[in-house]
Motif scaffolding. Structure first.
Motif, PDB file in Angstrom:
ATOM      1  N   LEU A 352       0.802  -1.791  -0.298  1.00 20.79           N
ATOM      2  CA  LEU A 352      -0.235   0.268   0.346  1.00 20.79           C
ATOM      3  C   LEU A 352       0.747   1.404  -0.082  1.00 20.79           C
ATOM      4  N   ARG A 353       1.788   1.938  -1.613  1.00 22.05           N
ATOM      5  CA  ARG A 353       2.793   2.494  -1.526  1.00 22.05           C
ATOM      6  C   ARG A 353       1.998   3.363  -2.654  1.00 22.05           C
ATOM      7  N   VAL A 354       1.871   4.618  -2.687  1.00 22.02           N
ATOM      8  CA  VAL A 354       1.929   6.031  -3.693  1.00 22.02           C
ATOM      9  C   VAL A 354       2.758   4.627  -4.833  1.00 22.02           C
ATOM     10  N   GLY A 355       2.365   4.627  -6.257  1.00 26.18           N
ATOM     11  CA  GLY A 355       3.124   4.414  -7.201  1.00 26.18           C
ATOM     12  C   GLY A 355       2.948   2.521  -7.001  1.00 26.18           C
ATOM     13  N   CYS A 356       2.691   2.281  -6.677  1.00 28.04           N
ATOM     14  CA  CYS A 356       1.959   0.528  -6.585  1.00 28.04           C
ATOM     15  C   CYS A 356       0.783   0.410  -7.503  1.00 28.04           C
ATOM     16  N   ARG A 357       0.721  -0.625  -7.421  1.00 28.21           N
ATOM     17  CA  ARG A 357      -0.820  -1.418  -8.339  1.00 28.21           C
ATOM     18  C   ARG A 357      -1.577  -1.043  -6.802  1.00 28.21           C
ATOM     19  N   ALA A 358      -2.905  -1.064  -7.481  1.00 21.57           N
ATOM     20  CA  ALA A 358      -3.444  -0.809  -7.234  1.00 21.57           C
ATOM     21  C   ALA A 358      -4.642  -1.896  -6.408  1.00 21.57           C
ATOM     22  N   ASP A 359      -3.631  -2.811  -6.295  1.00 20.55           N
ATOM     23  CA  ASP A 359      -4.277  -4.297  -5.600  1.00 20.55           C
ATOM     24  C   ASP A 359      -4.644  -4.394  -4.965  1.00 20.55           C
ATOM     25  N   LEU A 360      -5.669  -3.804  -4.227  1.00 16.48           N
ATOM     26  CA  LEU A 360      -6.480  -3.450  -2.710  1.00 16.48           C
ATOM     27  C   LEU A 360      -7.840  -4.637  -2.320  1.00 16.48           C
ATOM     28  N   CYS A 361      -7.332  -4.081  -1.065  1.00 18.09           N
ATOM     29  CA  CYS A 361      -8.879  -5.383  -0.195  1.00 18.09           C
ATOM     30  C   CYS A 361      -9.394  -4.441   0.527  1.00 18.09           C
ATOM     31  N   VAL A 362     -10.338  -4.605   0.970  1.00 13.76           N
ATOM     32  CA  VAL A 362     -11.518  -3.346   2.383  1.00 13.76           C
ATOM     33  C   VAL A 362     -12.364  -4.396   2.961  1.00 13.76           C
ATOM     34  N   ILE A 363     -11.826  -4.226   4.252  1.00 12.50           N
ATOM     35  CA  ILE A 363     -12.645  -5.186   5.024  1.00 12.50           C
ATOM     36  C   ILE A 363     -13.389  -4.659   6.263  1.00 12.50           C
ATOM     37  N   ASP A 364     -14.701  -5.097   6.221  1.00 12.65           N
ATOM     38  CA  ASP A 364     -15.646  -4.242   7.142  1.00 12.65           C
ATOM     39  C   ASP A 364     -14.996  -4.618   8.843  1.00 12.65           C
ATOM     40  N   THR A 365     -14.760  -3.069   8.958  1.00  8.78           N
ATOM     41  CA  THR A 365     -14.550  -3.589  10.793  1.00  8.78           C
ATOM     42  C   THR A 365     -14.955  -3.222  11.352  1.00  8.78           C
ATOM     43  N   ASP A 366     -16.795  -3.621  11.347  1.00  8.68           N
ATOM     44  CA  ASP A 366     -18.173  -2.783  12.435  1.00  8.68           C
ATOM     45  C   ASP A 366     -18.672  -4.254  12.488  1.00  8.68           C
ATOM     46  N   THR A 367     -17.799  -5.170  12.848  1.00  5.47           N
ATOM     47  CA  THR A 367     -17.676  -6.024  13.589  1.00  5.47           C
ATOM     48  C   THR A 367     -17.810  -7.191  14.845  1.00  5.47           C
ATOM     49  N   PRO A 368     -18.170  -8.456  15.798  1.00  4.67           N
ATOM     50  CA  PRO A 368     -17.773  -8.469  17.035  1.00  4.67           C
ATOM     51  C   PRO A 368     -15.896  -8.606  17.338  1.00  4.67           C
ATOM     52  N   GLN A 369     -15.982  -8.965  15.891  1.00  4.59           N
ATOM     53  CA  GLN A 369     -14.524  -9.632  15.300  1.00  4.59           C
ATOM     54  C   GLN A 369     -13.446  -9.176  15.310  1.00  4.59           C
ATOM     55  N   PHE A 370     -13.679  -7.407  14.860  1.00  3.53           N
ATOM     56  CA  PHE A 370     -12.917  -6.326  14.818  1.00  3.53           C
ATOM     57  C   PHE A 370     -12.782  -5.106  15.635  1.00  3.53           C
ATOM     58  N   ASP A 375      -5.395  -3.415  17.986  1.00  2.00           N
ATOM     59  CA  ASP A 375      -4.117  -3.318  16.987  1.00  2.00           C
ATOM     60  C   ASP A 375      -4.865  -4.697  15.740  1.00  2.00           C
ATOM     61  N   ALA A 376      -4.520  -3.602  14.423  1.00  2.00           N
ATOM     62  CA  ALA A 376      -5.628  -4.106  13.627  1.00  2.00           C
ATOM     63  C   ALA A 376      -4.934  -5.457  12.896  1.00  2.00           C
ATOM     64  N   ALA A 377      -3.558  -5.394  12.331  1.00  2.00           N
ATOM     65  CA  ALA A 377      -2.683  -5.624  11.896  1.00  2.00           C
ATOM     66  C   ALA A 377      -2.936  -8.014  13.111  1.00  2.00           C
ATOM     67  N   CYS A 378      -3.121  -7.364  13.744  1.00  2.91           N
ATOM     68  CA  CYS A 378      -3.500  -8.570  15.031  1.00  2.91           C
ATOM     69  C   CYS A 378      -5.143  -9.465  15.442  1.00  2.91           C
ATOM     70  N   ASN A 379      -5.874  -8.298  14.631  1.00  3.61           N
ATOM     71  CA  ASN A 379      -6.991  -8.651  13.892  1.00  3.61           C
ATOM     72  C   ASN A 379      -7.694  -9.324  12.583  1.00  3.61           C
ATOM     73  N   VAL A 380      -6.906  -8.655  11.223  1.00  5.45           N
ATOM     74  CA  VAL A 380      -6.699  -8.899  10.361  1.00  5.45           C
ATOM     75  C   VAL A 380      -6.017 -10.876  10.207  1.00  5.45           C
ATOM     76  N   VAL A 381      -5.175 -10.689  11.333  1.00  5.61           N
ATOM     77  CA  VAL A 381      -4.817 -12.413  11.306  1.00  5.61           C
ATOM     78  C   VAL A 381      -5.413 -13.212  12.289  1.00  5.61           C
ATOM     79  N   TYR A 382      -5.573 -13.222  13.288  1.00  6.83           N
ATOM     80  CA  TYR A 382      -6.094 -13.822  14.060  1.00  6.83           C
ATOM     81  C   TYR A 382      -7.696 -14.289  13.861  1.00  6.83           C
TER      82      TYR A 382
END
Ligand SMILES: [Zn+2]
Length: 436
Positions: A352-370, A375-382
């Motif tokens: 996720l850097r300016v100049g890189c290809r826009a290969d992206l995903c969006v996650i809903d964080t309005d959930t119990p599990q988020f 720690d957002a990185a921990c939420n994504v992994v675990y």
């Protein structure tokens, strides 16, 4: 598209809140706290959403979605010989076309933007890949059990097309790789011929390596060396290579992979389900070897939701090596994104850097599990689930959003894949009855 007021995981996987991200001409053109002056088209409401790099699935066999649930509870060699190989003898380009679309649909719905695949029926597969607009490094599975020369094989003819008409198709989204299925499914002269072709053409290589103990030990008996030493001796590692599994590496194998810049495609779900074992991922990471993540085929996983492999990657090696400090969430996220892009030779992707290809995903964080987002990185992994992915974008184009696909007729694909599997199973059962 302009993502507005969205939280994101930056290129170091740190959480940045309330950002603006502009996408233009397939690339990330702007990241900042303030709204840019420039017009990026559609404004995406980023409230309760987390933007991150899309995922790279670097080991799969997409058409094996046809075999989901068909080959179960068998050791790998019997799984192959009694169930997988006879089923694959019945395949067609039509079946591979629908099954690949189904695989892509499953991958897009869980945030995968690009995959590295090894299979056959490439006419059907390439049609599905190009229509879907996902990215793929595709190779033709090559197995040779007799004294054939490489040029006599059907794989050779497919490989000429992979390196020719298909290489770079779809604005570079499709890349042709070469493949040795594995040491145990090929001969030294064929391995050398494919390696030479890869070197001459600048292609990358995709192989299976030391997946099971049996395969690893039998190679040592046959050739007096490990599969890694064997591949090195026959020139495979002279080109950039992705080696799937690498569960039974030993001794010098690690240094062989490191010194040749080989990427290890770790497939934790497949390794667990087929009881192959635990790769020494902590050692590979310690040595600076590029470790990326793969789902393997749907017959051995049985899903293509990379978030599940991300979770397993993040926890099982801690348990196996009884050390909870091994494999940080950042290491796991890097394996699922940037490491995979590098393995595919896509240097301008996976960040996720300016100049890189826009290969992206969006996650809903309005959930119990988020909640809470300590720690957002921990939420994504675990904690994240595949269904938390709300949008997947490849080269700046939205391919999946809120349950809908922009390039895949999902109802038709599900129905046709079911029909193809039913037809094959019916033919196999008829054949078995005739055999009796
Ligand atoms: Zn595989």
């Amino acid at each position: 598209m302009l993502f507005c007021n969205i939280d994101l995981l930056d290129e170091k996987f740190a959480l940045q809140r309330g950002q603006y991200v502009g996408v233009k001409d397939g690339r990330i053109a702007y990241i900042g706290e303030t709204e840019p002056q420039e017009d990026y088209g559609e404004r995406y409401d980023g409230r309760h959403r987390l933007l991150l790099s899309g995922f790279y699935n670097v080991h799969s066999h997409a058409p094996m979605t046809l075999l989901r649930g068909y080959a179960e509870n068998l050791p790998l060699q019997r799984w192959l010989n009694e169930r997988v190989f006879p089923f694959e003898d019945q395949l067609s380009d039509e079946a591979a076309y629908y099954a690949t679309q189904l695989a892509i649909a499953e991958m897009l719905a869980s945030g995968t933007v690009s995959f590295t695949d090894m299979y056959f029926f490439l006419d059907g597969m390439t049609k599905a890949i190009l229509e879907s607009k996902i990215k793929c490094n595709l190779s033709r599975g090559l197995t040779v059990f007799d004294d054939s020369d490489y040029e006599q094989t059907a794989a050779y003819r497919d490989n000429l097309r992979l390196l020719g008409e298909w290489n770079g198709a779809g604005d570079g989204r499709l890349i042709g790789d070469l493949c040795i299925h594995g040491e145990y499914t090929s001969t030294p002269k064929v391995v050398e011929a494919v390696a030479a072709q890869a070197k001459a053409s600048g292609a990358r290589m995709h192989i299976h390596l030391s997946e099971t103990q049996t395969e690893h030990e039998e190679c040592k008996q046959r050739h007096g060396m490990t599969p890694a030493a064997y591949m090195q001796a026959h020139g495979v590692f002279d080109v950039p290579t992705t080696a799937a599994h690498c569960v039974w590496l030993e001794g010098e194998d690690f240094e062989i992979l490191r010194s040749h810049g080989v990427t290890v495609a770790c497939c934790p779900a497949s390794n667990l389900k087929l009881a192959s074992g635990y790769a020494n991922i902590p050692k590979l990471l310690d040595m600076g070897i590029n470790v990326a993540l793969g789902t393997d085929g749907a017959a051995s996983n049985n899903n293509l939701n990379i978030l599940q492999d991300l979770y397993l990657f993040g926890v099982v090696y801690k348990g196996y090596y009884r050390n909870s400090t091994l494999i940080t969430p950042v290491q796991a996220l890097y394996a699922a994104t940037r490491a995979g892009a590098l393995a595919q030779g896509r240097e301008d992707s996976g960040l996720l850097r300016v100049g890189c290809r826009a290969d992206l995903c969006v996650i809903d964080t309005d959930t119990p599990q988020f909640t809470p987002m300590t720690d957002a990185a921990c939420n994504v992994v675990y904690a994240a689930q595949g269904a938390d992915v709300k949008l997947t974008m490849v080269d700046g184009e939205v391919l999946y959003r809120d349950g809908a696909y922009t390039t895949i007729d999902i109802e038709r694909v599900k129905a046709e894949t079911q029909r193809c599997t039913d037809d094959i199973i019916r033919r196999l059962q008829r054949g078995e009855r005739q055999h009796d």
